[in-house]
Design a protein around this motif. Structure first.
Motif, PDB file in Angstrom:
ATOM      1  N   HIS A 235      25.109 -63.626  -4.107  1.00 35.17           N
ATOM      2  CA  HIS A 235      24.444 -63.572  -5.281  1.00 35.17           C
ATOM      3  C   HIS A 235      22.878 -63.583  -5.135  1.00 35.17           C
ATOM      4  CE1 HIS A 235      22.873 -64.593  -9.427  1.00 35.17           C
ATOM      5  NE2 HIS A 235      22.602 -65.734  -8.917  1.00 35.17           N
ATOM      6  N   SER A 236      22.047 -62.786  -5.719  1.00 32.61           N
ATOM      7  CA  SER A 236      20.496 -63.090  -5.336  1.00 32.61           C
ATOM      8  C   SER A 236      20.058 -62.477  -7.121  1.00 32.61           C
ATOM      9  CB  SER A 236      19.968 -61.892  -4.548  1.00 32.61           C
ATOM     10  OG  SER A 236      18.563 -61.990  -4.755  1.00 32.61           O
ATOM     11  N   ALA A 237      19.165 -63.597  -7.337  1.00 34.26           N
ATOM     12  CA  ALA A 237      18.348 -63.490  -8.595  1.00 34.26           C
ATOM     13  C   ALA A 237      16.880 -63.910  -8.451  1.00 34.26           C
ATOM     14  CB  ALA A 237      19.156 -64.193  -9.866  1.00 34.26           C
ATOM     15  N   PHE A 238      16.144 -62.979  -9.028  1.00 34.06           N
ATOM     16  CA  PHE A 238      14.465 -63.174  -8.689  1.00 34.06           C
ATOM     17  C   PHE A 238      13.850 -62.455  -9.944  1.00 34.06           C
ATOM     18  CE2 PHE A 238      15.764 -59.615  -6.190  1.00 34.06           C
ATOM     19  CZ  PHE A 238      14.844 -58.604  -6.648  1.00 34.06           C
ATOM     20  N   PHE A 239      12.407 -63.065  -9.892  1.00 38.38           N
ATOM     21  CA  PHE A 239      11.663 -62.697 -11.075  1.00 38.38           C
ATOM     22  C   PHE A 239      10.799 -61.322 -10.741  1.00 38.38           C
ATOM     23  CE2 PHE A 239       7.843 -62.646 -13.629  1.00 38.38           C
ATOM     24  CZ  PHE A 239       8.251 -62.167 -14.900  1.00 38.38           C
ATOM     25  N   ASN A 240      10.895 -60.454 -10.996  1.00 34.80           N
ATOM     26  CA  ASN A 240      10.122 -59.298 -10.774  1.00 34.80           C
ATOM     27  C   ASN A 240       8.545 -59.257 -11.560  1.00 34.80           C
ATOM     28  OD1 ASN A 240       8.655 -56.663 -10.729  1.00 34.80           O
ATOM     29  ND2 ASN A 240      10.598 -55.598 -10.136  1.00 34.80           N
ATOM     30  N   PRO A 241       7.658 -59.687 -11.346  1.00 35.08           N
ATOM     31  CA  PRO A 241       6.379 -59.766 -12.124  1.00 35.08           C
ATOM     32  C   PRO A 241       5.708 -58.384 -12.628  1.00 35.08           C
ATOM     33  CG  PRO A 241       5.927 -60.382  -9.906  1.00 35.08           C
ATOM     34  CD  PRO A 241       7.315 -60.098  -9.954  1.00 35.08           C
ATOM     35  N   HIS A 242       6.128 -57.636 -11.613  1.00 36.65           N
ATOM     36  CA  HIS A 242       5.384 -56.156 -12.022  1.00 36.65           C
ATOM     37  C   HIS A 242       5.988 -55.497 -13.469  1.00 36.65           C
ATOM     38  CE1 HIS A 242       5.057 -51.778 -11.836  1.00 36.65           C
ATOM     39  NE2 HIS A 242       3.691 -52.015 -11.544  1.00 36.65           N
ATOM     40  N   ASP A 243       7.391 -55.783 -13.489  1.00 39.77           N
ATOM     41  CA  ASP A 243       8.089 -55.213 -14.630  1.00 39.77           C
ATOM     42  C   ASP A 243       8.522 -56.431 -15.739  1.00 39.77           C
ATOM     43  OD1 ASP A 243       8.317 -52.622 -13.859  1.00 39.77           O
ATOM     44  OD2 ASP A 243       9.907 -52.935 -12.327  1.00 39.77           O
ATOM     45  N   SER A 244       8.047 -57.448 -15.411  1.00 40.70           N
ATOM     46  CA  SER A 244       8.291 -58.954 -16.218  1.00 40.70           C
ATOM     47  C   SER A 244      10.048 -58.867 -16.597  1.00 40.70           C
ATOM     48  CB  SER A 244       7.623 -58.438 -17.587  1.00 40.70           C
ATOM     49  OG  SER A 244       7.575 -59.792 -18.277  1.00 40.70           O
ATOM     50  N   ARG A 245      10.731 -58.994 -15.475  1.00 37.47           N
ATOM     51  CA  ARG A 245      11.926 -59.158 -15.544  1.00 37.47           C
ATOM     52  C   ARG A 245      12.707 -59.785 -14.502  1.00 37.47           C
ATOM     53  NH1 ARG A 245      13.598 -52.703 -13.978  1.00 37.47           N
ATOM     54  NH2 ARG A 245      13.658 -53.256 -11.868  1.00 37.47           N
ATOM     55  N   ILE A 246      13.788 -60.564 -14.986  1.00 35.11           N
ATOM     56  CA  ILE A 246      14.927 -61.062 -13.901  1.00 35.11           C
ATOM     57  C   ILE A 246      15.713 -60.032 -13.404  1.00 35.11           C
ATOM     58  CG2 ILE A 246      16.781 -62.427 -13.360  1.00 35.11           C
ATOM     59  CD1 ILE A 246      14.454 -64.180 -13.416  1.00 35.11           C
ATOM     60  N   HIS A 274      22.277 -53.694  -7.698  1.00 37.65           N
ATOM     61  CA  HIS A 274      21.620 -54.039  -8.690  1.00 37.65           C
ATOM     62  C   HIS A 274      22.802 -54.142 -10.013  1.00 37.65           C
ATOM     63  CE1 HIS A 274      17.618 -54.018 -11.123  1.00 37.65           C
ATOM     64  NE2 HIS A 274      18.319 -54.908 -11.302  1.00 37.65           N
ATOM     65  N   THR A 275      22.811 -55.474 -10.362  1.00 32.92           N
ATOM     66  CA  THR A 275      23.725 -55.671 -11.607  1.00 32.92           C
ATOM     67  C   THR A 275      23.294 -55.855 -12.940  1.00 32.92           C
ATOM     68  OG1 THR A 275      24.203 -57.907 -10.645  1.00 32.92           O
ATOM     69  CG2 THR A 275      25.754 -56.262  -9.820  1.00 32.92           C
ATOM     70  N   GLU A 276      22.101 -56.378 -12.755  1.00 34.18           N
ATOM     71  CA  GLU A 276      21.460 -56.815 -14.191  1.00 34.18           C
ATOM     72  C   GLU A 276      19.904 -56.902 -14.119  1.00 34.18           C
ATOM     73  OE1 GLU A 276      23.263 -59.832 -17.453  1.00 34.18           O
ATOM     74  OE2 GLU A 276      21.764 -60.858 -16.278  1.00 34.18           O
ATOM     75  N   CYS A 277      19.284 -56.531 -15.246  1.00 32.74           N
ATOM     76  CA  CYS A 277      17.814 -56.617 -15.452  1.00 32.74           C
ATOM     77  C   CYS A 277      17.831 -57.482 -16.746  1.00 32.74           C
ATOM     78  CB  CYS A 277      17.007 -55.466 -15.642  1.00 32.74           C
ATOM     79  SG  CYS A 277      16.631 -54.578 -14.108  1.00 32.74           S
ATOM     80  N   SER A 278      16.823 -58.543 -16.761  1.00 31.63           N
ATOM     81  CA  SER A 278      16.654 -59.390 -18.161  1.00 31.63           C
ATOM     82  C   SER A 278      15.030 -59.286 -18.235  1.00 31.63           C
ATOM     83  CB  SER A 278      17.298 -60.570 -17.881  1.00 31.63           C
ATOM     84  OG  SER A 278      17.286 -61.268 -19.434  1.00 31.63           O
ATOM     85  N   TYR A 279      14.728 -58.242 -19.329  1.00 32.20           N
ATOM     86  CA  TYR A 279      13.232 -58.242 -19.434  1.00 32.20           C
ATOM     87  C   TYR A 279      12.869 -59.592 -20.358  1.00 32.20           C
ATOM     88  CZ  TYR A 279      12.876 -53.674 -17.265  1.00 32.20           C
ATOM     89  OH  TYR A 279      12.639 -52.420 -16.644  1.00 32.20           O
TER      90      TYR A 279
END
Length: 318
Positions: A235-246, A274-279
Motif C-alpha cells: 500500500h502507498s498513499a501520499f498527497f499530490n500538492p499539484h492536484d490537491s489530492r491524496i 492507482h486505486t483511489e484519489c481523494s481531492y
C-alpha cells in the motif's frame, strides 16, 4: 418491516470489462468503487473508527451540532436519497432530525446495504425504506415515481473527492436531474489541511487502510479468476500538492506477471495500480464546481478546526 429492495447492481461482465480496461492502461487504474465487496465494506467501517481518520468523526460532529438547521434546509416530509450509504452511522443523526416520509439508501455493496436498510427500517418504522443497490458513479435507476416530491439528497463522507473534478461536475448534474429544480443536496466535502494530518489519515499505524487497499486484489482473485499475490504488493498513499489530492496505489514489490480473467498483465518493480484519489477542496473552489453543475450554495457548516465541511446546495431553476 417497511423496507423494499431494488437491484441495479453492476453485472459481472461489466466489472470484468472495467477492471481489464484499467489494468491495460499505460498507468494501471482500478476505480475505488470496487473496494466495496463485503470484506472491503467491513474494513472501511473499521477505518472510520481509527484515531487517525478524522473525516467520519468530524462529519458526525457537524451533523449532530447542526442537524436541526440541515433538516430545515432540506424540508420535512421529503423523499431523502442517500448516495453511498454504506453503514448507518451518519444517516441516523439526519433521520432523527429530518424524519422524511421515504428514505432511499443507494450503495454498490449489496449485503452491507441490506443490513443497514433493515436496521434503519426497524429503528424508524414510520419511514418507508427503499434500498437501491447501484453504482452511482454512472447513470442508474432510482425507485422513484412522479408522486415522490419534494426530493432531497445526502452524499456524506467526502466521496465527491473520489471523482476527477470534471467527473464530479457530471455526477452532480445527474443528481440535480433526479432532484429537479429547487431540490436540495446535503454533501460532505473534505477541506485542504496539513499534509501531516492527511498522511496519517491514509497511512494508519494499525495498517487497516493498507488491508483495505490490498483486499481489492483478493476480490479480483475471487471474482475474476485472478492470480494476484497480495504479499507481492504494498500500500502507498501520499498527497499530490499539484492536484490537491491524496493518491492511493498498490505497488508491485518485484517484476511479475499476473493473470486476470484469462489475460496476462506484466508489472515491473515499483509499478503501481492507482486505486483511489481523494481531492481536497477549498470552500470557494467547491462552490464554483457546484455552480457549474447547476447548484447554488445555501449554507456551509464546518467544524472549529476547519477540517471538514458539509454544504447545503439547491438545484437551480431551469
Amino acid at each position: 418491516m417497511n423496507v423494499s429492495f431494488f437491484d441495479d447492481h453492476p453485472k459481472p461482465a461489466d466489472i470484468r470489462a472495467e477492471v481489464l480496461r484499467g489494468l491495460a492502461l499505460p498507468e494501471k487504474r482500478i476505480p475505488p468503487k470496487f473496494f466495496y465487496d463485503e470484506p472491503g465494506s467491513r474494513l472501511f467501517d473499521a477505518i472510520c473508527e481509527l484515531p487517525e481518520y478524522y473525516p467520519t468523526r468530524t462529519e458526525i460532529g457537524i451533523l449532530r451540532q447542526y442537524g436541526g438547521e440541515m433538516a430545515e434546509l432540506l424540508g420535512h416530509d421529503v423523499v431523502l436519497i442517500e448516495l453511498g450509504s454504506g453503514s448507518s452511522l451518519k444517516i441516523r443523526t439526519l433521520l432523527e432530525a429530518l424524519r422524511p416520509r421515504v428514505y432511499i439508501p443507494v450503495d454498490i455493496s449489496r449485503e452491507h446495504l441490506l443490513r443497514s436498510a433493515e436496521s434503519l427500517a426497524a429503528a424508524f418504522p414510520e419511514i418507508e425504506v427503499r434500498a437501491a443497490c447501484a453504482d452511482y458513479s454512472r447513470p442508474f435507476h432510482l425507485p422513484l415515481s412522479e408522486a415522490d416530491q419534494p426530493r432531497a439528497a445526502f452524499f456524506p463522507g467526502s466521496s465527491v473527492g473520489n471523482f476527477e473534478p470534471a467527473d464530479a461536475e457530471a455526477f452532480l448534474r445527474r443528481v440535480g436531474d433526479f432532484l429537479g429544480p429547487g431540490g436540495h443536496l446535503l454533501i460532505g466535502v473534505d477541506l485542504r489541511k496539513s499534509e501531516d494530518i492527511l498522511h496519517s489519515a491514509y497511512n494508519d499505524a494499525a495498517g487497516v487502510t493498507a488491508a483495505f487497499n490490498l483486499n481489492l486484489l483478493t476480490r479480483i482473485n475471487r471474482e475474476l479468476e485472478g492470480s494476484f499475490d497480495p504479499a507481492a504488493f504494498h500500500h502507498s498513499a501520499f498527497f499530490n500538492p499539484h492536484d490537491s489530492r491524496i493518491e492511493m496505489h498498490l505497488v508491485s514489490n518485484a517484476p511479475q506477471d499476473v493473470l486476470v480473467a484469462g489475460e496476462t498483465f506484466r508489472f515491473s518493480e515499483g509499478e503501481s495500480i492507482h486505486t483511489e484519489c481523494s481531492y481536497k477542496y477549498g470552500i470557494d473552489d467547491f462552490h464554483a464546481l457546484a455552480r457549474r453543475a447547476g447548484f447554488e450554495s445555501v449554507r456551509v457548516w464546518t467544524d472549529d478546526a476547519q477540517l471538514f465541511s458539509v454544504h447545503g446546495l439547491r438545484r437551480q431553476e431551469d
